[in-house]
Scaffold this motif. Structure first.
Motif, mmCIF file in Angstrom:
data_model
loop_
_atom_site.group_PDB
_atom_site.id
_atom_site.type_symbol
_atom_site.label_atom_id
_atom_site.label_comp_id
_atom_site.label_asym_id
_atom_site.label_seq_id
_atom_site.Cartn_x
_atom_site.Cartn_y
_atom_site.Cartn_z
ATOM 1 N N ALA A 191 0.833 -1.202 0.000
ATOM 2 C CA ALA A 191 0.000 0.000 0.000
ATOM 3 C C ALA A 191 0.873 1.259 0.000
ATOM 4 O O ALA A 191 0.561 2.250 -0.685
ATOM 5 C CB ALA A 191 -0.926 -0.002 1.209
ATOM 6 N N LYS A 192 1.957 1.235 0.740
ATOM 7 C CA LYS A 192 2.862 2.382 0.804
ATOM 8 C C LYS A 192 3.471 2.667 -0.562
ATOM 9 O O LYS A 192 3.545 3.833 -0.996
ATOM 10 C CB LYS A 192 3.964 2.119 1.828
ATOM 11 C CG LYS A 192 4.990 3.226 1.946
ATOM 12 C CD LYS A 192 6.061 2.877 2.970
ATOM 13 C CE LYS A 192 7.118 3.959 3.044
ATOM 14 N NZ LYS A 192 8.177 3.615 4.036
ATOM 15 N N ILE A 193 3.914 1.635 -1.255
ATOM 16 C CA ILE A 193 4.512 1.823 -2.575
ATOM 17 C C ILE A 193 3.455 2.235 -3.587
ATOM 18 O O ILE A 193 3.703 3.062 -4.469
ATOM 19 C CB ILE A 193 5.235 0.544 -3.028
ATOM 20 C CG1 ILE A 193 6.387 0.221 -2.069
ATOM 21 C CG2 ILE A 193 5.768 0.696 -4.447
ATOM 22 C CD1 ILE A 193 7.421 1.322 -1.933
ATOM 23 N N ALA A 194 2.244 1.682 -3.461
ATOM 24 C CA ALA A 194 1.148 2.114 -4.335
ATOM 25 C C ALA A 194 0.911 3.615 -4.166
ATOM 26 O O ALA A 194 0.726 4.340 -5.157
ATOM 27 C CB ALA A 194 -0.114 1.326 -4.009
ATOM 28 N N ASP A 195 0.923 4.083 -2.921
ATOM 29 C CA ASP A 195 0.731 5.501 -2.640
ATOM 30 C C ASP A 195 1.834 6.337 -3.286
ATOM 31 O O ASP A 195 1.573 7.396 -3.882
ATOM 32 C CB ASP A 195 0.710 5.711 -1.130
ATOM 33 C CG ASP A 195 -0.154 6.888 -0.708
ATOM 34 O OD1 ASP A 195 -0.922 7.396 -1.544
ATOM 35 O OD2 ASP A 195 -0.064 7.282 0.465
ATOM 36 N N TYR A 196 3.069 5.848 -3.175
ATOM 37 C CA TYR A 196 4.194 6.560 -3.796
ATOM 38 C C TYR A 196 4.057 6.624 -5.315
ATOM 39 O O TYR A 196 4.244 7.686 -5.928
ATOM 40 C CB TYR A 196 5.507 5.865 -3.423
ATOM 41 C CG TYR A 196 6.634 6.190 -4.374
ATOM 42 C CD1 TYR A 196 7.266 7.427 -4.334
ATOM 43 C CD2 TYR A 196 7.037 5.263 -5.337
ATOM 44 C CE1 TYR A 196 8.281 7.740 -5.237
ATOM 45 C CE2 TYR A 196 8.047 5.565 -6.233
ATOM 46 C CZ TYR A 196 8.663 6.802 -6.187
ATOM 47 O OH TYR A 196 9.654 7.110 -7.076
ATOM 48 N N LEU A 197 3.722 5.503 -5.936
ATOM 49 C CA LEU A 197 3.610 5.467 -7.394
ATOM 50 C C LEU A 197 2.481 6.353 -7.895
ATOM 51 O O LEU A 197 2.612 7.022 -8.922
ATOM 52 C CB LEU A 197 3.412 4.024 -7.861
ATOM 53 C CG LEU A 197 4.603 3.075 -7.660
ATOM 54 C CD1 LEU A 197 4.202 1.641 -7.994
ATOM 55 C CD2 LEU A 197 5.787 3.512 -8.506
ATOM 56 N N ILE A 198 1.367 6.357 -7.164
ATOM 57 C CA ILE A 198 0.252 7.228 -7.534
ATOM 58 C C ILE A 198 0.650 8.690 -7.364
ATOM 59 O O ILE A 198 0.448 9.521 -8.254
ATOM 60 C CB ILE A 198 -0.988 6.903 -6.684
ATOM 61 C CG1 ILE A 198 -1.525 5.509 -7.027
ATOM 62 C CG2 ILE A 198 -2.079 7.950 -6.899
ATOM 63 C CD1 ILE A 198 -2.558 5.000 -6.043
ATOM 64 N N GLY A 199 1.230 9.017 -6.210
ATOM 65 C CA GLY A 199 1.598 10.405 -5.923
ATOM 66 C C GLY A 199 2.644 10.964 -6.851
ATOM 67 O O GLY A 199 2.682 12.176 -7.104
ATOM 68 N N SER A 200 3.511 10.088 -7.383
ATOM 69 C CA SER A 200 4.568 10.544 -8.287
ATOM 70 C C SER A 200 4.153 10.463 -9.754
ATOM 71 O O SER A 200 4.981 10.658 -10.643
ATOM 72 C CB SER A 200 5.848 9.729 -8.056
ATOM 73 O OG SER A 200 5.614 8.339 -8.243
ATOM 74 N N GLY A 201 2.882 10.166 -9.992
ATOM 75 C CA GLY A 201 2.361 10.183 -11.349
ATOM 76 C C GLY A 201 2.797 9.036 -12.237
ATOM 77 O O GLY A 201 2.752 9.146 -13.469
ATOM 78 N N LYS A 202 3.158 7.920 -11.635
ATOM 79 C CA LYS A 202 3.671 6.805 -12.424
ATOM 80 C C LYS A 202 2.604 5.783 -12.824
ATOM 81 O O LYS A 202 2.854 4.942 -13.682
ATOM 82 C CB LYS A 202 4.804 6.105 -11.669
ATOM 83 C CG LYS A 202 6.068 6.945 -11.520
ATOM 84 C CD LYS A 202 7.155 6.176 -10.781
ATOM 85 C CE LYS A 202 8.457 6.969 -10.769
ATOM 86 N NZ LYS A 202 8.324 8.243 -10.039
ATOM 87 N N ILE A 203 1.457 5.824 -12.188
ATOM 88 C CA ILE A 203 0.412 4.838 -12.485
ATOM 89 C C ILE A 203 -0.439 5.328 -13.662
ATOM 90 O O ILE A 203 -0.930 6.455 -13.662
ATOM 91 C CB ILE A 203 -0.484 4.583 -11.263
ATOM 92 C CG1 ILE A 203 0.336 3.965 -10.127
ATOM 93 C CG2 ILE A 203 -1.651 3.672 -11.636
ATOM 94 C CD1 ILE A 203 0.942 2.607 -10.455
ATOM 95 N N ASP A 204 -0.603 4.447 -14.652
ATOM 96 C CA ASP A 204 -1.357 4.801 -15.854
ATOM 97 C C ASP A 204 -2.771 4.241 -15.854
ATOM 98 O O ASP A 204 -3.711 4.905 -16.319
ATOM 99 C CB ASP A 204 -0.613 4.281 -17.091
ATOM 100 C CG ASP A 204 0.787 4.841 -17.202
ATOM 101 O OD1 ASP A 204 0.916 6.035 -17.520
ATOM 102 O OD2 ASP A 204 1.766 4.088 -16.946
ATOM 103 N N PHE A 205 -2.917 3.016 -15.365
ATOM 104 C CA PHE A 205 -4.211 2.334 -15.419
ATOM 105 C C PHE A 205 -4.435 1.553 -14.125
ATOM 106 O O PHE A 205 -3.515 1.356 -13.334
ATOM 107 C CB PHE A 205 -4.267 1.374 -16.611
ATOM 108 C CG PHE A 205 -3.884 2.006 -17.926
ATOM 109 C CD1 PHE A 205 -4.728 2.921 -18.534
ATOM 110 C CD2 PHE A 205 -2.678 1.692 -18.538
ATOM 111 C CE1 PHE A 205 -4.376 3.520 -19.740
ATOM 112 C CE2 PHE A 205 -2.308 2.282 -19.744
ATOM 113 C CZ PHE A 205 -3.162 3.197 -20.347
ATOM 114 N N ILE A 206 -5.676 1.103 -13.937
ATOM 115 C CA ILE A 206 -6.039 0.317 -12.759
ATOM 116 C C ILE A 206 -6.723 -0.963 -13.218
ATOM 117 O O ILE A 206 -7.498 -0.955 -14.177
ATOM 118 C CB ILE A 206 -6.990 1.108 -11.828
ATOM 119 C CG1 ILE A 206 -6.281 2.346 -11.276
ATOM 120 C CG2 ILE A 206 -7.470 0.234 -10.671
ATOM 121 C CD1 ILE A 206 -7.140 3.175 -10.330
ATOM 122 N N GLY A 207 -6.434 -2.057 -12.534
ATOM 123 C CA GLY A 207 -7.107 -3.317 -12.804
ATOM 124 C C GLY A 207 -7.541 -3.978 -11.512
ATOM 125 O O GLY A 207 -6.981 -3.708 -10.447
#
Length: 245
Positions: free
Chosen positions: A193-209
């Motif tokens: 969850a912590k890394i997910a938060d980091y990736l989202i906050g840094s604009g690295k996530i493109d899509f969700i599944g």
């Protein structure tokens, strides 16, 4: 004054109506997802209750574990569609694949077309134990063959958690990132969850599944999001409309 609007939302409330899911395991009896057609129907019904409208299901292709071929997946897709009894399901359900970057993957994509999410966008994953030795060479060659790699659940690869720069390298190497929505509710643990938060906050996530396999996954879609950057999820969910079909 209590600011109720600052409370964490429920994941289910963030899923837009008409959502196109690009990662799931709904084909029955073909991998570690749905076990039979009744299981498939139950999972689809549950996901539709959360606002899911279309499903690009992605059975594993993994040497020695799930040796699914293109032909076998398409045959299972056809038989599953014939057995499903849901409104307009023929236009809302189709199969692609989730390809493990194992030692036979390079040979596979050079010999036959891969099952893609759309056009040349292909869902890939890597081992949870360690990244492939020739990861970047494989990614480069995959793209020279015309494919655009979408890395499934980057937040779940523990070996990157203490080396965040590897996420930058993967993005620079041409990878899109697909977050597992259950990572936002803590299903895979606090570190993920912590890394997910980091990736989202840094604009690295493109899509969700959803990466849904079984009923326990449905249960966690009903839980609250545990991330600080949850407000950014709305736009990421909307990105999935790119895969509408």
């Amino acid at each position: 004054m209590i600011h109720f609007f600052k409370q964490k939302p429920f994941l289910s409330d963030l899923i837009p109506d008409g959502y196109v899911d690009i990662h799931s395991h709904l084909l029955p009896g073909i991998d570690d997802g749905a076990t039979d057609i009744e299981d498939t129907k139950f999972l689809i019904d549950g996901l539709e209750n959360f606002g899911f409208r279309k499903f690009i299901t992605t059975p594993h292709v993994m040497v020695g574990v799930w040796d699914n071929t293109r032909a076998e997946i398409l045959k299972k897709e056809s038989s599953t569609l014939a057995e499903l009894n849901a409104p307009n399901i023929q236009n809302r359900f189709k199969a692609a694949a989730e390809y493990m970057l194992d030692f036979q993957f390079r040979e596979l994509f050079t010999k036959e077309p891969l099952l893609t999410l759309r056009d040349n966008y292909v869902l890939i994953e890597i081992s949870y134990l360690s990244p492939p030795i020739q990861l970047y060479e494989t990614l480069y060659e995959l793209q020279t063959h015309g494919y655009k790699p979408i890395l499934a659940h980057p937040e779940r690869y523990n070996f990157y958690h203490n080396n965040l720069n590897e996420y930058n390298k993967l993005k620079e190497a041409g990878c899109y990132f697909q977050l597992n929505m259950l990572s936002t509710t803590g299903y895979y643990g606090a570190n993920v969850a912590k890394i997910a938060d980091y990736l989202i906050g840094s604009g690295k996530i493109d899509f969700i599944g959803s990466d849904v396999h079984h009923v326990r996954h449905l249960d966690y879609i009903s839980k609250k999001v545990v991330l600080k950057n949850h407000s950014l999820l709305t736009d990421i969910f909307q990105n999935n409309s790119f895969f509408n079909f």
